[in-house]
Design a protein around this motif. Structure first.
Motif, PDB file in Angstrom:
ATOM      1  N   GLY A 262      30.077 -20.320 -34.953  1.00  0.00           N
ATOM      2  CA  GLY A 262      30.169 -21.519 -34.420  1.00  0.00           C
ATOM      3  C   GLY A 262      30.177 -21.778 -33.016  1.00  0.00           C
ATOM      4  N   PRO A 263      30.453 -23.027 -32.555  1.00  0.00           N
ATOM      5  CA  PRO A 263      30.357 -23.355 -31.359  1.00  0.00           C
ATOM      6  C   PRO A 263      31.124 -22.483 -30.272  1.00  0.00           C
ATOM      7  N   GLY A 264      30.751 -22.075 -28.927  1.00  0.00           N
ATOM      8  CA  GLY A 264      31.535 -21.364 -28.554  1.00  0.00           C
ATOM      9  C   GLY A 264      31.632 -19.720 -28.743  1.00  0.00           C
ATOM     10  N   ASN A 265      30.950 -19.248 -29.656  1.00  0.00           N
ATOM     11  CA  ASN A 265      31.240 -17.997 -30.204  1.00  0.00           C
ATOM     12  C   ASN A 265      30.342 -16.958 -29.730  1.00  0.00           C
ATOM     13  N   GLY A 266      29.333 -17.435 -28.525  1.00  0.00           N
ATOM     14  CA  GLY A 266      28.393 -16.728 -27.622  1.00  0.00           C
ATOM     15  C   GLY A 266      27.161 -16.630 -28.420  1.00  0.00           C
ATOM     16  N   LYS A 267      26.556 -17.382 -29.212  1.00  0.00           N
ATOM     17  CA  LYS A 267      25.272 -17.339 -29.665  1.00  0.00           C
ATOM     18  C   LYS A 267      24.060 -17.328 -28.521  1.00  0.00           C
ATOM     19  N   THR A 268      24.400 -18.179 -27.696  1.00  0.00           N
ATOM     20  CA  THR A 268      23.605 -18.419 -26.548  1.00  0.00           C
ATOM     21  C   THR A 268      23.517 -17.308 -25.480  1.00  0.00           C
ATOM     22  N   THR A 269      24.794 -16.844 -25.348  1.00  0.00           N
ATOM     23  CA  THR A 269      24.763 -15.605 -24.442  1.00  0.00           C
ATOM     24  C   THR A 269      23.939 -14.362 -24.987  1.00  0.00           C
ATOM     25  N   ILE A 270      24.099 -14.065 -26.634  1.00  0.00           N
ATOM     26  CA  ILE A 270      23.302 -13.154 -27.020  1.00  0.00           C
ATOM     27  C   ILE A 270      21.755 -13.481 -27.115  1.00  0.00           C
ATOM     28  N   VAL A 271      21.359 -14.647 -27.500  1.00  0.00           N
ATOM     29  CA  VAL A 271      19.868 -14.859 -27.142  1.00  0.00           C
ATOM     30  C   VAL A 271      19.427 -14.605 -25.962  1.00  0.00           C
ATOM     31  N   LYS A 272      20.285 -14.933 -24.966  1.00  0.00           N
ATOM     32  CA  LYS A 272      19.793 -14.544 -23.405  1.00  0.00           C
ATOM     33  C   LYS A 272      19.702 -13.117 -23.120  1.00  0.00           C
ATOM     34  N   GLY A 273      20.675 -12.344 -23.777  1.00  0.00           N
ATOM     35  CA  GLY A 273      20.720 -11.162 -23.721  1.00  0.00           C
ATOM     36  C   GLY A 273      19.472 -10.415 -24.369  1.00  0.00           C
ATOM     37  N   ILE A 274      19.276 -10.932 -25.660  1.00  0.00           N
ATOM     38  CA  ILE A 274      18.147 -10.642 -26.315  1.00  0.00           C
ATOM     39  C   ILE A 274      16.763 -10.598 -25.657  1.00  0.00           C
ATOM     40  N   VAL A 275      16.302 -11.826 -25.091  1.00  0.00           N
ATOM     41  CA  VAL A 275      15.322 -11.991 -24.156  1.00  0.00           C
ATOM     42  C   VAL A 275      15.333 -11.382 -23.026  1.00  0.00           C
ATOM     43  N   GLN A 276      16.418 -11.266 -22.332  1.00  0.00           N
ATOM     44  CA  GLN A 276      16.259 -10.242 -21.054  1.00  0.00           C
ATOM     45  C   GLN A 276      16.144  -8.718 -21.329  1.00  0.00           C
ATOM     46  N   THR A 277      16.708  -8.298 -22.336  1.00  0.00           N
ATOM     47  CA  THR A 277      16.827  -6.758 -22.539  1.00  0.00           C
ATOM     48  C   THR A 277      15.165  -6.514 -23.399  1.00  0.00           C
ATOM     49  N   PHE A 278      14.624  -7.549 -24.078  1.00  0.00           N
ATOM     50  CA  PHE A 278      13.271  -7.371 -24.583  1.00  0.00           C
ATOM     51  C   PHE A 278      12.385  -7.212 -23.418  1.00  0.00           C
ATOM     52  N   LEU A 279      12.443  -8.055 -22.356  1.00  0.00           N
ATOM     53  CA  LEU A 279      11.593  -7.964 -20.907  1.00  0.00           C
ATOM     54  C   LEU A 279      11.911  -6.707 -20.450  1.00  0.00           C
ATOM     55  N   LYS A 280      13.026  -6.163 -20.266  1.00  0.00           N
ATOM     56  CA  LYS A 280      13.105  -4.777 -19.592  1.00  0.00           C
ATOM     57  C   LYS A 280      12.779  -3.699 -20.414  1.00  0.00           C
ATOM     58  N   LEU A 281      12.739  -3.709 -21.898  1.00  0.00           N
ATOM     59  CA  LEU A 281      12.080  -2.746 -22.617  1.00  0.00           C
ATOM     60  C   LEU A 281      10.652  -2.570 -22.691  1.00  0.00           C
ATOM     61  N   HIS A 282       9.964  -4.014 -22.329  1.00  0.00           N
ATOM     62  CA  HIS A 282       8.509  -3.965 -22.442  1.00  0.00           C
ATOM     63  C   HIS A 282       8.206  -4.728 -21.146  1.00  0.00           C
ATOM     64  N   PRO A 283       8.109  -3.774 -20.035  1.00  0.00           N
ATOM     65  CA  PRO A 283       7.856  -4.059 -18.700  1.00  0.00           C
ATOM     66  C   PRO A 283       6.365  -4.888 -18.559  1.00  0.00           C
ATOM     67  N   LYS A 284       5.497  -4.607 -19.199  1.00  0.00           N
ATOM     68  CA  LYS A 284       4.227  -5.132 -19.208  1.00  0.00           C
ATOM     69  C   LYS A 284       3.993  -6.703 -20.093  1.00  0.00           C
ATOM     70  N   ALA A 285       5.130  -6.912 -20.790  1.00  0.00           N
ATOM     71  CA  ALA A 285       5.183  -8.060 -21.555  1.00  0.00           C
ATOM     72  C   ALA A 285       5.364  -9.433 -20.538  1.00  0.00           C
ATOM     73  N   GLN A 286       4.793 -10.506 -20.941  1.00  0.00           N
ATOM     74  CA  GLN A 286       4.708 -11.577 -20.369  1.00  0.00           C
ATOM     75  C   GLN A 286       5.539 -12.605 -20.872  1.00  0.00           C
ATOM     76  N   PRO A 287       6.284 -13.516 -20.234  1.00  0.00           N
ATOM     77  CA  PRO A 287       7.141 -14.443 -20.961  1.00  0.00           C
ATOM     78  C   PRO A 287       6.516 -15.079 -22.052  1.00  0.00           C
ATOM     79  N   SER A 288       5.362 -15.035 -22.140  1.00  0.00           N
ATOM     80  CA  SER A 288       4.642 -15.693 -23.357  1.00  0.00           C
ATOM     81  C   SER A 288       4.685 -14.994 -24.414  1.00  0.00           C
ATOM     82  N   ASP A 289       4.816 -13.734 -24.425  1.00  0.00           N
ATOM     83  CA  ASP A 289       5.216 -12.799 -25.382  1.00  0.00           C
ATOM     84  C   ASP A 289       6.546 -12.974 -26.262  1.00  0.00           C
TER      85      ASP A 289
END
Length: 193
Positions: free
Chosen positions: A64-91
């Motif tokens: 539901g609202p305020g349960n941290g979905k957006t925080t998790i999505v941001k964490g997924i994106v940032q962790t993905f980019l750290k895991l794949h240093p050659k990845a572009q934002p377009s990936d």
């Protein structure tokens, strides 16, 4: 037919995935590095959600609202980019059924988001009937995050899934009690059920 197409596409993405999960220690180290850059700490459920999104071919994230979905999505994106240093934002493909929802997720992640229609190159004149058999090129991204899934219609989601290749992880984000889709179907409720 759209329901069967969605079921078949999801089954194929899960069963025939060629994606390799990152080593658990490496994933946890990258997640810790992302967390260190934030003004907050992830709780255990948020950490598990981020790790799951980056190890499984398909994941459904709800709350539901305020349960941290957006925080998790941001964490997924940032962790993905750290895991794949050659990845572009377009990936990282961030989409939502509406322009407003796309702008919100873009503001949070710092990566340009679009509507599902725009990602697939569809015009506003496209009807649900047109989408049923529409063929789209395979999407180039390595990570696809669909926000506000509750507003996505059956035919639009079927068209999107048909464009997802075996090298793309899919994260479906939504709130069970949010607005239903404008078009037919209740895809997100059905997926959760």
């Amino acid at each position: 037919t759209a329901e069967w197409q969605i079921a078949a596409c999801l089954h194929e993405l899960i069963e025939k995935s060629t994606l390799k999960a990152p080593a658990p220690k490496r994933l946890q180290a990258k997640l810790a590095a992302v967390e260190a850059d934030q003004p907050y700490e992830y709780d255990q459920i948020q950490k598990e959600a981020i790790e799951l999104a980056l190890t499984k071919p398909v994941m459904v994230l709800t709350g539901g609202p305020g349960n941290g979905k957006t925080t998790i999505v941001k964490g997924i994106v940032q962790t993905f980019l750290k895991l794949h240093p050659k990845a572009q934002p377009s990936d990282v493909l961030l989409v939502a059924p509406t322009g407003r929802a796309a702008k919100q997720i873009s503001a949070v992640t710092g990566i340009e988001a679009s509507t599902i229609h725009r990602l697939l190159g569809l015009t506003a004149e496209v009807t649900d009937e047109t989408l049923v058999n529409e063929v789209h090129d395979e999407l180039p991204g390595q990570l696809l995050i669909v926000d506000e899934m509750s507003m996505t219609s059956l035919t639009l989601f079927a068209a999107l899934l048909r464009a997802v290749g075996p090298k793309t992880r899919v994260v479906l984000v939504g709130d069970f009690d949010q607005l239903p889709s404008v078009g037919p179907g209740q895809v997100f409720r059905d997926l959760l059920a």
